[in-house]
Write a protein that holds these residues in place. Structure first.
Motif, PDB file in Angstrom:
ATOM      1  N   VAL A  84      27.508 -23.191  38.961  1.00 12.94           N
ATOM      2  CA  VAL A  84      26.194 -22.568  39.035  1.00 12.94           C
ATOM      3  C   VAL A  84      26.210 -21.207  38.343  1.00 12.94           C
ATOM      4  O   VAL A  84      27.190 -20.468  38.427  1.00 12.94           O
ATOM      5  N   ILE A  85      25.106 -20.883  37.644  1.00 14.38           N
ATOM      6  CA  ILE A  85      24.903 -19.532  37.132  1.00 14.38           C
ATOM      7  C   ILE A  85      23.600 -18.995  37.728  1.00 14.38           C
ATOM      8  O   ILE A  85      22.625 -19.732  37.886  1.00 14.38           O
ATOM      9  N   PHE A  86      23.628 -17.712  38.068  1.00 14.07           N
ATOM     10  CA  PHE A  86      22.536 -17.040  38.766  1.00 14.07           C
ATOM     11  C   PHE A  86      21.933 -16.015  37.798  1.00 14.07           C
ATOM     12  O   PHE A  86      22.586 -15.039  37.433  1.00 14.07           O
ATOM     13  N   ILE A  87      20.678 -16.252  37.373  1.00 17.18           N
ATOM     14  CA  ILE A  87      20.072 -15.514  36.263  1.00 17.18           C
ATOM     15  C   ILE A  87      18.819 -14.766  36.699  1.00 17.18           C
ATOM     16  O   ILE A  87      17.984 -15.302  37.435  1.00 17.18           O
ATOM     17  N   CYS A  88      18.675 -13.545  36.207  1.00 15.15           N
ATOM     18  CA  CYS A  88      17.467 -12.778  36.479  1.00 15.15           C
ATOM     19  C   CYS A  88      17.308 -11.680  35.420  1.00 15.15           C
ATOM     20  O   CYS A  88      18.031 -11.654  34.421  1.00 15.15           O
ATOM     21  N   GLY A  89      16.366 -10.789  35.637  1.00 13.62           N
ATOM     22  CA  GLY A  89      16.096  -9.682  34.723  1.00 13.62           C
ATOM     23  C   GLY A  89      14.723  -9.120  35.024  1.00 13.62           C
ATOM     24  O   GLY A  89      13.953  -9.709  35.786  1.00 13.62           O
ATOM     25  N   THR A  90      14.403  -7.988  34.441  1.00 14.66           N
ATOM     26  CA  THR A  90      13.085  -7.408  34.672  1.00 14.66           C
ATOM     27  C   THR A  90      12.076  -7.921  33.645  1.00 14.66           C
ATOM     28  O   THR A  90      12.408  -8.153  32.485  1.00 14.66           O
ATOM     29  N   ASP A  91      10.848  -8.085  34.108  1.00 13.47           N
ATOM     30  CA  ASP A  91       9.715  -8.482  33.273  1.00 13.47           C
ATOM     31  C   ASP A  91       9.129  -7.185  32.713  1.00 13.47           C
ATOM     32  O   ASP A  91       8.563  -6.379  33.457  1.00 13.47           O
ATOM     33  N   GLU A  92       9.258  -6.968  31.419  1.00 13.68           N
ATOM     34  CA  GLU A  92       9.043  -5.640  30.855  1.00 13.68           C
ATOM     35  C   GLU A  92       7.829  -5.517  29.937  1.00 13.68           C
ATOM     36  O   GLU A  92       7.669  -4.494  29.266  1.00 13.68           O
ATOM     37  N   HIS A  93       6.990  -6.522  29.918  1.00 13.45           N
ATOM     38  CA  HIS A  93       5.770  -6.451  29.121  1.00 13.45           C
ATOM     39  C   HIS A  93       4.543  -6.648  30.014  1.00 13.45           C
ATOM     40  O   HIS A  93       4.652  -6.745  31.226  1.00 13.45           O
ATOM     41  N   GLY A  94       3.400  -6.716  29.397  1.00 21.72           N
ATOM     42  CA  GLY A  94       2.177  -6.989  30.136  1.00 21.72           C
ATOM     43  C   GLY A  94       1.463  -5.730  30.588  1.00 21.72           C
ATOM     44  O   GLY A  94       1.963  -4.609  30.487  1.00 21.72           O
ATOM     45  N   THR A  95       0.277  -5.944  31.102  1.00 22.54           N
ATOM     46  CA  THR A  95      -0.603  -4.824  31.441  1.00 22.54           C
ATOM     47  C   THR A  95      -0.125  -3.954  32.600  1.00 22.54           C
ATOM     48  O   THR A  95      -0.434  -2.759  32.602  1.00 22.54           O
ATOM     49  N   PRO A  96       0.608  -4.478  33.619  1.00 28.09           N
ATOM     50  CA  PRO A  96       1.051  -3.572  34.692  1.00 28.09           C
ATOM     51  C   PRO A  96       1.874  -2.396  34.156  1.00 28.09           C
ATOM     52  O   PRO A  96       1.718  -1.266  34.619  1.00 28.09           O
ATOM     53  N   ILE A  97       2.774  -2.678  33.192  1.00 26.45           N
ATOM     54  CA  ILE A  97       3.593  -1.607  32.625  1.00 26.45           C
ATOM     55  C   ILE A  97       2.738  -0.668  31.775  1.00 26.45           C
ATOM     56  O   ILE A  97       2.877   0.552  31.838  1.00 26.45           O
ATOM     57  N   SER A  98       1.823  -1.254  30.997  1.00 28.00           N
ATOM     58  CA  SER A  98       0.943  -0.430  30.162  1.00 28.00           C
ATOM     59  C   SER A  98       0.069   0.486  31.007  1.00 28.00           C
ATOM     60  O   SER A  98      -0.132   1.663  30.671  1.00 28.00           O
ATOM     61  N   ILE A  99      -0.464  -0.043  32.114  1.00 32.54           N
ATOM     62  CA  ILE A  99      -1.318   0.747  33.000  1.00 32.54           C
ATOM     63  C   ILE A  99      -0.527   1.892  33.621  1.00 32.54           C
ATOM     64  O   ILE A  99      -0.994   3.032  33.702  1.00 32.54           O
ATOM     65  N   GLN A 100       0.710   1.604  34.049  1.00 32.69           N
ATOM     66  CA  GLN A 100       1.556   2.641  34.628  1.00 32.69           C
ATOM     67  C   GLN A 100       1.866   3.727  33.598  1.00 32.69           C
ATOM     68  O   GLN A 100       1.839   4.927  33.907  1.00 32.69           O
ATOM     69  N   ALA A 101       2.139   3.295  32.359  1.00 27.49           N
ATOM     70  CA  ALA A 101       2.436   4.258  31.298  1.00 27.49           C
ATOM     71  C   ALA A 101       1.219   5.127  30.996  1.00 27.49           C
ATOM     72  O   ALA A 101       1.336   6.346  30.805  1.00 27.49           O
ATOM     73  N   ASP A 102       0.041   4.508  30.946  1.00 29.42           N
ATOM     74  CA  ASP A 102      -1.194   5.258  30.716  1.00 29.42           C
ATOM     75  C   ASP A 102      -1.416   6.297  31.812  1.00 29.42           C
ATOM     76  O   ASP A 102      -1.809   7.431  31.556  1.00 29.42           O
ATOM     77  N   ALA A 103      -1.156   5.895  33.049  1.00 26.42           N
ATOM     78  CA  ALA A 103      -1.385   6.788  34.188  1.00 26.42           C
ATOM     79  C   ALA A 103      -0.457   7.999  34.147  1.00 26.42           C
ATOM     80  O   ALA A 103      -0.842   9.100  34.568  1.00 26.42           O
ATOM     81  N   GLU A 104       0.771   7.794  33.633  1.00 22.31           N
ATOM     82  CA  GLU A 104       1.742   8.886  33.598  1.00 22.31           C
ATOM     83  C   GLU A 104       1.765   9.628  32.264  1.00 22.31           C
ATOM     84  O   GLU A 104       2.439  10.652  32.143  1.00 22.31           O
ATOM     85  N   GLY A 105       1.061   9.099  31.273  1.00 28.39           N
ATOM     86  CA  GLY A 105       1.044   9.741  29.962  1.00 28.39           C
ATOM     87  C   GLY A 105       2.355   9.638  29.220  1.00 28.39           C
ATOM     88  O   GLY A 105       2.742  10.547  28.475  1.00 28.39           O
ATOM     89  N   VAL A 106       3.079   8.526  29.409  1.00 29.66           N
ATOM     90  CA  VAL A 106       4.355   8.296  28.720  1.00 29.66           C
ATOM     91  C   VAL A 106       4.306   6.948  28.013  1.00 29.66           C
ATOM     92  O   VAL A 106       3.347   6.185  28.164  1.00 29.66           O
ATOM     93  N   SER A 107       5.336   6.628  27.260  1.00 31.03           N
ATOM     94  CA  SER A 107       5.386   5.339  26.574  1.00 31.03           C
ATOM     95  C   SER A 107       5.800   4.246  27.558  1.00 31.03           C
ATOM     96  O   SER A 107       6.506   4.519  28.544  1.00 31.03           O
ATOM     97  N   PRO A 108       5.403   2.991  27.311  1.00 34.30           N
ATOM     98  CA  PRO A 108       5.827   1.893  28.189  1.00 34.30           C
ATOM     99  C   PRO A 108       7.345   1.771  28.293  1.00 34.30           C
ATOM    100  O   PRO A 108       7.867   1.402  29.353  1.00 34.30           O
ATOM    101  N   GLN A 109       8.062   2.105  27.220  1.00 39.17           N
ATOM    102  CA  GLN A 109       9.516   1.994  27.251  1.00 39.17           C
ATOM    103  C   GLN A 109      10.132   2.933  28.285  1.00 39.17           C
ATOM    104  O   GLN A 109      11.134   2.602  28.935  1.00 39.17           O
ATOM    105  N   VAL A 110       9.527   4.106  28.468  1.00 38.31           N
ATOM    106  CA  VAL A 110      10.007   5.051  29.490  1.00 38.31           C
ATOM    107  C   VAL A 110       9.895   4.424  30.878  1.00 38.31           C
ATOM    108  O   VAL A 110      10.811   4.518  31.703  1.00 38.31           O
ATOM    109  N   ILE A 111       8.757   3.769  31.129  1.00 38.59           N
ATOM    110  CA  ILE A 111       8.546   3.099  32.419  1.00 38.59           C
ATOM    111  C   ILE A 111       9.563   1.986  32.614  1.00 38.59           C
ATOM    112  O   ILE A 111      10.182   1.844  33.675  1.00 38.59           O
ATOM    113  N   VAL A 112       9.743   1.175  31.577  1.00 36.81           N
ATOM    114  CA  VAL A 112      10.669   0.038  31.641  1.00 36.81           C
ATOM    115  C   VAL A 112      12.089   0.500  31.929  1.00 36.81           C
ATOM    116  O   VAL A 112      12.775  -0.044  32.808  1.00 36.81           O
TER     117      VAL A 112
END
Length: 308
Positions: free
Chosen positions: A42-70
Motif C-alpha cells: 500500500v502507498i498512502f498519498i496526499c498533498g495540499t490543493d493549491e489552486h482555485g478561488t479559496p486561495i485567491s480570495i484569501q490572497a486578495d484579503a491579505e494583499g499578497v500573492s496566492p503563492q504566499v498563501i500556499v
C-alpha cells in the motif's frame, strides 16, 4: 493486490482542524496501518490543493500573492499531520511544475479525443471590481433547495451542482454588490458521453454507503450534463490552448490529478521514477479515496469520467 489510499487534498488557505482529521485523515491512517499490519502492498498519498478561488480570495484579503498563501499553509498543514503521527508516503502540492504538466496532458488527451469542447456562456461579472466571478467569488441562494450561502459551483446543503447563473440573490464576495451577467467563452467536459460507462461502473459499487450510491444513481437518472472545466481567474494551471491563454483549469478538474502527480513525486524521491506505474497502471490495484461528503460528485463522477 496493491492499494493506493488517498486523503482528500486540504485547501492551502487555512490550518488543519479536528474536523478535517476526524472526517478523512484519521480513518485513512487507521486503514493504511491495518493493511500494513497484514503485509499488504500500500502507498498512502496526499498533498495540499493549491489552486482555485479559496486561495485567491484569501490572497486578495491579505494583499499578497496566492503563492504566499500556499507556501504558508502547506507548511502548517504538513507540520500538523506530522505532529499527530499521520505519515503519508508522499505529501505534495498542486502548484508544482510536474503537476502543471500532467494536468495539461490530461486536458489535451480529452480535448483531442473530442470529450472537451468550447462555447460562449453566461457568467456573473462584478462591475465594481471589474472581474468575472468564478465559483466562490459569488454566493447566493441555492436554486435547488433554497439554502442560503450556496457557492457559485455547488451547494453544500444539498450537494448539487448547477449552472452558476441560476444562483438566486447572487452577491460578489469581494464587495457585496449584485453582479451582472456577461458573455465569456469556456471549455466543457462532455459527461453525457460517459453515461453508460458510469452506469456500469456504479452498478458494481454495492459496498459504497447506500446514500452515496443512490445519490449518484439519481444523478445518472436525471441525465448528465456538460461541465465547465475552465475559469476566468489568474491563479491556476493555464489551459494549454492558444485561444484559451487567459483561462485556467477548474480546480476540481485538476486537483484529483494531484493524486497521480504526488505518486510520481514519491517514485522519484525513492529513486525509482517508473515505480508509480506499478500502482496506477495495474488493473488489480484498489484505489481508495477518503473524502468529505462535499467531494462526492467530483470523486464519484467527474474524476472517474476523466480517468475513463
Amino acid at each position: 493486490m496493491k492499494y493506493i489510499v488517498t486523503g482528500a487534498l486540504p485547501y492551502a488557505n487555512g490550518k488543519l482542524h479536528i474536523g478535517h482529521v476526524a472526517g478523512a485523515y484519521l480513518p485513512a491512517d487507521i486503514f493504511v496501518r491495518f493493511l500494513r499490519l497484514n503485509h499488504e502492498d500500500v502507498i498512502f498519498i496526499c498533498g495540499t490543493d493549491e489552486h482555485g478561488t479559496p486561495i485567491s480570495i484569501q490572497a486578495d484579503a491579505e494583499g499578497v500573492s496566492p503563492q504566499v498563501i500556499v507556501d504558508r499553509y502547506h507548511k502548517l498543514i504538513e507540520d500538523a499531520f506530522s505532529g499527530i503521527n499521520i505519515d503519508f508516503d508522499n505529501f505534495s502540492g498542486t502548484a508544482r511544475p510536474p503537476h502543471y504538466r500532467l494536468s495539461q496532458e490530461f486536458f489535451l488527451n480529452l480535448y483531442n479525443k473530442g470529450h472537451i469542447s468550447s462555447k460562449e456562456t453566461l457568467q456573473f461579472y462584478c462591475e465594481h471590481d471589474g472581474r468575472f466571478l468564478a465559483d466562490r467569488y459569488v454566493e447566493g441562494v441555492c436554486p435547488n433547495c433554497g439554502a442560503s450561502g450556496a457557492r457559485g459551483d455547488q451547494c453544500d446543503a444539498c450537494g448539487q451542482i448547477y449552472d452558476t447563473i441560476t444562483l438566486k440573490e447572487p452577491k460578489c464576495k469581494l464587495c457585496g454588490n449584485r453582479p451582472v451577467i456577461k458573455n465569456t467563452r469556456h471549455w466543457f467536459l462532455n459527461l453525457e458521453g460517459f453515461t453508460n460507462q458510469m452506469k456500469e461502473w456504479l452498478g458494481h459499487k454495492d459496498y459504497w454507503k447506500e446514500n452515496v450510491r443512490n445519490f449518484m444513481l439519481n444523478l445518472l437518472q436525471l441525465g448528465l450534463v456538460e461541465r465547465s472545466i475552465t475559469r476566468d481567474i489568474k491563479w491556476g494551471i493555464p489551459v494549454p490552448l492558444e485561444e484559451a491563454k487567459d483561462k485556467v483549469l477548474y480546480v476540481w478538474f485538476e486537483a484529483p490529478i494531484g493524486y497521480i502527480s504526488s505518486t510520481i513525486e514519491w517514485a522519484e524521491k525513492i529513486g525509482q521514477p517508473e515505480r508509480w506505474k506499478d500502482y496506477w497502471f495495474d488493473p488489480d490495484t484498489r484505489l481508495i479515496h477518503f473524502i468529505g461528503k462535499d467531494n462526492i460528485i467530483f470523486h464519484a463522477l467527474t474524476w472517474p469520467a476523466v480517468l475513463m
